[in-house]
Design a protein around this motif. Structure first.
Motif, PDB file in Angstrom:
ATOM      1  N   LEU A  36       0.825  -1.214   0.000  1.00 28.03           N
ATOM      2  CA  LEU A  36       0.000   0.000   0.000  1.00 28.03           C
ATOM      3  C   LEU A  36       0.851   1.253   0.000  1.00 28.03           C
ATOM      4  CD1 LEU A  36      -3.127  -0.533   2.233  1.00 28.03           C
ATOM      5  CD2 LEU A  36      -3.026   0.087  -0.166  1.00 28.03           C
ATOM      6  N   LYS A 111      -3.533  -3.429  -4.412  1.00 27.56           N
ATOM      7  CA  LYS A 111      -4.638  -3.301  -3.456  1.00 27.56           C
ATOM      8  C   LYS A 111      -5.522  -2.107  -3.763  1.00 27.56           C
ATOM      9  CE  LYS A 111      -2.247  -5.818   0.122  1.00 27.56           C
ATOM     10  NZ  LYS A 111      -1.443  -5.805   1.326  1.00 27.56           N
ATOM     11  N   THR A 112      -4.995  -1.145  -4.500  1.00 29.14           N
ATOM     12  CA  THR A 112      -5.811   0.011  -4.851  1.00 29.14           C
ATOM     13  C   THR A 112      -6.697  -0.254  -6.052  1.00 29.14           C
ATOM     14  OG1 THR A 112      -3.878   0.801  -6.041  1.00 29.14           O
ATOM     15  CG2 THR A 112      -4.304   1.773  -3.876  1.00 29.14           C
ATOM     16  N   LEU A 144     -10.900  -0.786   0.159  1.00 31.59           N
ATOM     17  CA  LEU A 144     -10.426   0.566   0.459  1.00 31.59           C
ATOM     18  C   LEU A 144     -11.471   1.598   0.056  1.00 31.59           C
ATOM     19  CD1 LEU A 144      -6.775   0.237  -0.905  1.00 31.59           C
ATOM     20  CD2 LEU A 144      -7.647  -0.316   1.349  1.00 31.59           C
ATOM     21  N   THR A 146     -10.847   4.270  -1.233  1.00 27.95           N
ATOM     22  CA  THR A 146     -10.390   4.959  -2.445  1.00 27.95           C
ATOM     23  C   THR A 146     -10.790   4.228  -3.722  1.00 27.95           C
ATOM     24  OG1 THR A 146      -8.293   3.782  -2.269  1.00 27.95           O
ATOM     25  CG2 THR A 146      -8.394   6.008  -1.349  1.00 27.95           C
ATOM     26  N   TRP A 147     -11.408   3.054  -3.597  1.00 32.49           N
ATOM     27  CA  TRP A 147     -11.776   2.328  -4.811  1.00 32.49           C
ATOM     28  C   TRP A 147     -12.820   3.115  -5.607  1.00 32.49           C
ATOM     29  CZ3 TRP A 147     -12.622  -3.564  -3.399  1.00 32.49           C
ATOM     30  CH2 TRP A 147     -11.365  -4.118  -3.125  1.00 32.49           C
TER      31      TRP A 147
END
Lengths: 152, 110
Positions: A36, A111-112, A144, A146-147
């Motif tokens: 991350l 992961k983002t 997350l 931020t997705w």
């Protein structure tokens, strides 16, 4: 897998070559880890005579690291896969073509990168009647905020 | 006969389960579902009744389960255990969801 020995990024290929010369001539696996914000690379080397294992790890500089292909031919496809799925650039890789998946806007395993199925599937770990008194966060780990659906 | 090296299946001991939902939350494939409710238990001589979680339903979807064993590791009450048994097959997708009775503990590994 033996505990990973951290290697400074600028010595990545040099240390791998040194291990190779000490007898760890077989590259078992090379992969990358999304921390991350940082991308680590992990290589497991094996001595085919003694069956000893040696695990090296390093932190890429903004997603770039030296390619190990000049030392271990077997690193070729592992690095192509890590480049494609995690967006790492391997300096000096002889053939950096995608290997595994159809072309996509962004590296699939970061992961983002959103997983639309996870965003829309109800998480079984959310509150139940008895849990109402536990006051746990009702968000699944790994999702997350931020997705987004649009590529950035 | 299941070879000793096979991973077996995951079994539930319902009496040990407190519905804490740690297994449900930690499962990477979200294959565990659990339903429970609170009951008040009055004991003679106690100043006030205490609340107990009662397990209503528990199911593992073995079509999603990847047998990583995180649920077994994380259960604080050892209510989930490996069981030496062959994976039950099914002719329908729904048949891979094993509820409380199907998960009941049998012969344990080792």
């Amino acid at each position: 897998m033996s505990p990973p020995a951290p290697v400074p990024a600028e010595r990545w290929r040099a240390v791998a070559a040194a291990r190779h010369d000490e007898g760890f001539t077989y590259l078992d696996v090379l992969t990358a880890v999304d921390r991350l914000g940082d991308l680590d690379v992990v290589a497991v080397l094996v001595n085919p005579d003694t069956h000893e294992e040696c695990t090296l790890t390093t932190r890429s500089s903004q997603g770039r690291i030296e390619s190990l292909v000049p030392v271990f031919r077997g690193a070729d496809w592992y690095e192509r896969e890590a480049a494609e799925l995690l967006g790492i650039e391997f300096d000096g890789h002889p053939d950096p073509r995608p290997l595994v998946a159809p072309a996509s806007d962004r590296p699939e395993l970061l992961k983002t990168t959103p997983l639309p199925a996870r965003q829309t599937t109800p998480w079984p770990g959310a509150e139940d009647e008895a849990g109402a008194r536990r006051r746990r966060a009702a968000v699944a780990p790994g999702i997350l905020t931020t997705w987004t659906q649009e590529p950035q | 006969m299941t070879p000793p090296s096979a991973h077996g299946v995951i079994a539930l001991i319902p009496e040990a389960c407190t519905s804490c939902m740690l297994c449900v939350r930690e499962c990477p494939t979200w294959c565990i579902s659990l339903a429970s409710h609170l009951e008040e238990v009055t004991e003679p001589g106690a100043r006030r009744p205490r609340s107990v979680s009662v397990l209503d339903a528990f199911a593992i979807d073995f079509g999603l389960c990847m047998f990583c064993g995180i649920c077994v590791d994380v259960c604080p009450f050892d209510a989930l255990q490996w069981r030496q048994a062959a994976d039950a097959g099914s002719t329908a997708r729904a048949g891979l969801v094993h509820a409380k009775d199907a998960l009941a503990s049998g012969p344990d590994r080792d």
